[in-house]
Design a protein around this motif. Structure first.
Motif: not given
Length: 374
Positions: A122-123, A139, A142, A172-173, A175-177, A179-180, A183
């Motif tokens: 999650l960086k 943040q 995340r 942005q979030t 996109l992160e979800i 990708k998560l 993964e």
């Protein structure tokens, strides 16, 4: 991870009318399933039943092949990410992520390994010593997701996790979800009222309204083949143009509908369920309307407003019969308010909904050629 099976699921309070009525749904192992609908449709209630925070009034709920109707949340193998983050304000990020594992009796070494692995994904590994008040909204979200990941659940549940973020951070979030999900290859059930969020995240979208599932399918299935007027008007941005009309002619290759103002429009749909004189609704997506009379079906309207998006624009018009529509147009073209436009669309672009709001089957090109030869 786990598949989810919902059979005839019902929810009512104190014996009153069902809040959720006879829901049936299968979610495959590793699938990203989005529950979407307006406020009060029952999507959050369904999520709370999945995690065990709401009792089940009837039907069966299984996770990973095991019926969990009466299992407490801690025994369901799920992890939930809430809209409000729900972080302990006096604990660091590390301790927030560790708390559930400590309660479960995990060893210090195992806790540390899980936290650092999730933080890396999650960086947020550089934030582990900070308190929640020292973090941005994105943040904090995340961290809440990381707290779920470390538990290694069979099923992730997200309850409108992005609604407290500003527009740029939501993208942005989101996109992160996405990708998560790829993964972790995780099974995710995600609740939102934002249909754009649903379209961009979900492998499967479940549209809900008034406690019932209106349609379930891939984003493209729902966008291109809505089964009823509610789904047609809910999925898509801008929503589908919906024009009331009357059937004037029925033939093997479709039907002709007269809309207000007298325009006669042909739609390539099956006609076994309608006859001349029936009231129907024509549906047409904004991008399927041309600004010039180049298609097979012509109509016209007056420009009320133009939204400039750069490469394209949304043109809001009132048709000659008084109906309002939206057209996706060329962003390089200048239009004046009050300008009269001749418009067109192809007959295969139209959706038709009967008087009960149910979609008529659209004919495929092969069916049309065969019908027209006869």
């Amino acid at each position: 991870m786990a598949n989810v099976s919902i059979e005839n699921l019902r929810k009512s309070y104190d014996g009153r009318a069902n809040v959720l009525a006879d829901l049936n749904l299968d979610i495959r192992d590793g699938e990203f399933c989005v529950l979407v609908g307006p406020s009060g449709c029952g999507k959050s209630t369904l999520l709370r039943m999945l995690c065990g925070l709401e009792d089940i009034s009837g039907g069966q709920l299984a996770i990973g092949g095991k019926v969990v109707n009466h299992l407490p949340p801690a025994e369901r193998g799920i992890a939930m990410v809430f809209q409000s983050y729900a972080l302990y304000p006096h604990m660091t990020v590390y301790k927030n992520m560790a708390f559930g594992l400590k309660v479960a009796g995990s060893s210090k070494a195992d806790i540390d390994e899980r936290i650092r692995h999730a933080a890396g994904i999650l960086k947020i590994d550089h934030l582990l010593d900070r308190l929640p008040r020292e973090l941005s909204g994105g943040q904090r979200q995340r961290v809440a997701i990381g707290r779920a990941i470390v538990r290694k659940p069979r099923l992730f549940l997200f309850d409108e996790p992005l609604s407290n973020l500003d527009a740029a951070l939501r993208v942005q979030t989101r996109l992160e979800i996405a990708k998560l999900h790829k993964e972790l290859a995780a099974t995710i059930v995600y609740v939102t009222h934002d249909q754009v969020e649903a379209m961009t995240l979900g492998d499967k979208i479940v549209v809900m309204h008034d406690g019932r599932i209106q349609q379930a399918g891939t984003p493209l299935e729902l966008y291109q083949h809505p089964q009823n007027l509610f789904v047609a008007g809910f999925i898509g941005s801008p929503k589908m143009n919906l024009l009331p009309g009357t059937v004037t002619h029925v033939a093997p290759d479709g039907l002709r509908v007269e809309i207000a103002g007298g325009a006669q429009l042909h739609a390539d749909v099956a006609t076994d369920a309608v006859k001349p004189g029936d009231k129907v609704t024509l549906g047409l997506r904004a991008e399927q309307i041309r600004e010039h009379a180049q298609g097979s079906e012509h109509f016209s309207g007056t420009v009320n407003l133009v939204e400039h998006l750069g490469e394209a624009n949304f043109i809001y018009l009132t048709l000659d019969g008084g109906q309002d529509i939206v057209v996706r147009g060329d962003g390089n073209r200048d239009l004046d308010i009050g300008e009269h436009l001749e418009l067109s669309a192809d007959s295969h672009a139209f959706h038709v909904f009967d008087a009960q709001g149910q979609a008529l089957r659209r004919l495929k090109p092969g069916n049309l050629q065969s019908s027209r030869r006869h």
